[in-house]
Design an enzyme around this catalytic site. Structure first.
Site, PDB file in Angstrom:
ATOM      1  N   ASP A  30      75.218  69.804  58.310  1.00 21.10           N
ATOM      2  CA  ASP A  30      76.035  68.766  58.934  1.00 21.10           C
ATOM      3  C   ASP A  30      77.508  69.046  58.631  1.00 21.10           C
ATOM      4  O   ASP A  30      77.851  69.388  57.500  1.00 21.10           O
ATOM      5  CB  ASP A  30      75.632  67.391  58.390  1.00 21.10           C
ATOM      6  CG  ASP A  30      76.170  66.255  59.212  1.00 21.10           C
ATOM      7  OD1 ASP A  30      77.411  66.089  59.256  1.00 21.10           O
ATOM      8  OD2 ASP A  30      75.377  65.516  59.811  1.00 21.10           O
ATOM      9  N   ASN A  87      68.132  58.377  63.651  1.00 23.04           N
ATOM     10  CA  ASN A  87      68.721  57.165  64.205  1.00 23.04           C
ATOM     11  C   ASN A  87      68.382  57.030  65.684  1.00 23.04           C
ATOM     12  O   ASN A  87      68.148  58.023  66.364  1.00 23.04           O
ATOM     13  CB  ASN A  87      70.249  57.204  64.035  1.00 23.04           C
ATOM     14  CG  ASN A  87      70.665  57.332  62.584  1.00 23.04           C
ATOM     15  OD1 ASN A  87      70.024  56.788  61.700  1.00 23.04           O
ATOM     16  ND2 ASN A  87      71.719  58.062  62.341  1.00 23.04           N
ATOM     17  N   VAL A  96      75.009  61.101  68.671  1.00 28.48           N
ATOM     18  CA  VAL A  96      74.741  62.205  69.599  1.00 28.48           C
ATOM     19  C   VAL A  96      73.388  61.926  70.231  1.00 28.48           C
ATOM     20  O   VAL A  96      72.386  61.783  69.519  1.00 28.48           O
ATOM     21  CB  VAL A  96      74.747  63.577  68.888  1.00 28.48           C
ATOM     22  CG1 VAL A  96      74.423  64.684  69.877  1.00 28.48           C
ATOM     23  CG2 VAL A  96      76.077  63.835  68.200  1.00 28.48           C
ATOM     24  N   HIS A 100      67.753  64.079  66.521  1.00 29.74           N
ATOM     25  CA  HIS A 100      68.006  64.975  65.412  1.00 29.74           C
ATOM     26  C   HIS A 100      67.577  64.304  64.117  1.00 29.74           C
ATOM     27  O   HIS A 100      67.740  63.106  63.938  1.00 29.74           O
ATOM     28  CB  HIS A 100      69.475  65.400  65.348  1.00 29.74           C
ATOM     29  CG  HIS A 100      70.467  64.286  65.396  1.00 29.74           C
ATOM     30  ND1 HIS A 100      70.728  63.561  66.548  1.00 29.74           N
ATOM     31  CD2 HIS A 100      71.277  63.785  64.447  1.00 29.74           C
ATOM     32  CE1 HIS A 100      71.661  62.662  66.301  1.00 29.74           C
ATOM     33  NE2 HIS A 100      72.003  62.766  65.022  1.00 29.74           N
ATOM     34  N   HIS A 102      68.135  63.985  60.291  1.00 35.90           N
ATOM     35  CA  HIS A 102      69.046  64.223  59.169  1.00 35.90           C
ATOM     36  C   HIS A 102      68.192  64.454  57.930  1.00 35.90           C
ATOM     37  O   HIS A 102      67.227  63.715  57.694  1.00 35.90           O
ATOM     38  CB  HIS A 102      69.915  62.993  58.890  1.00 35.90           C
ATOM     39  CG  HIS A 102      70.930  62.692  59.929  1.00 35.90           C
ATOM     40  ND1 HIS A 102      72.230  63.122  59.822  1.00 35.90           N
ATOM     41  CD2 HIS A 102      70.849  62.001  61.084  1.00 35.90           C
ATOM     42  CE1 HIS A 102      72.908  62.695  60.866  1.00 35.90           C
ATOM     43  NE2 HIS A 102      72.089  62.011  61.653  1.00 35.90           N
TER      44      HIS A 102
END
Length: 122
Positions: A30, A87, A96, A100, A102
Site C-alpha cells: 500500500d 471495505n 477504489v 481489494h 487489505h
C-alpha cells in the site's frame, strides 16, 4: 466499470511495489500504509464492490485470502497475527471501486483496542 488505479497497476501503467502475481491476482504494498506491513491483494478481474461478487467469482475471491496468507507467511507476520479488511462502498470506507483485500501486520494501533496480553493467553 470504469478503469481504476488498480487496473492501471495491473496493466503496468502505474508502478507498484509488487509482492506477488499470478493469472488471478496481484499483490502489492500500500502506498499509504496504516501498519508496519500493509499490502493489498486484488483480483485481475474487475469487480467493483463486494456486492458485485457473483457465484462464478467464488474461487477468485477465495484465492485472494489464500494469497494473503501466503504473503503474510513470507513476510514473517503469519504467526504473530495480521488483519485482513475488505471495505464496501463509501460508508464502508471503499475509495477504489475494484475489490481489494487489505492485509495489515505488525503492531497495529487503533481499533479494536488492544490489551497488554491477548485474551487467549490469559
Amino acid at each position: 466499470m470504469s478503469e481504476t488505479i488498480f487496473t492501471k497497476i495491473i496493466n503496468r501503467e502505474i508502478p507498484a511495489d509488487i509482492l506477488y502475481e499470478d493469472d488471478v491476482c496481484l499483490a502489492f504494498r500500500d502506498v499509504n500504509p496504516q501498519a508496519p506491513i500493509h499490502f493489498l491483494v486484488i483480483p485481475k478481474k474487475a469487480i467493483a464492490t463486494i456486492n458485485d461478487i457473483k457465484e462464478e467469482d467464488r474461487e477468485v475471491v477465495g484465492h485472494l485470502s489464500m494469497i494473503a496468507a501466503k504473503i503474510a507467511d513470507d513476510l514473517g507476520i503469519a504467526d504473530e497475527g495480521y488483519r485482513t479488511v475488505m471495505n464496501c462502498n463509501e460508508f464502508g470506507g471503499q475509495s477504489v471501486y475494484h475489490i481489494h483485500l487489505h492485509v495489515l501486520g505488525g503492531k497495529l494501533l487503533g481499533w479494536p483496542p488492544y490489551t497488554d496480553k491477548p485474551k487467549n493467553l490469559e
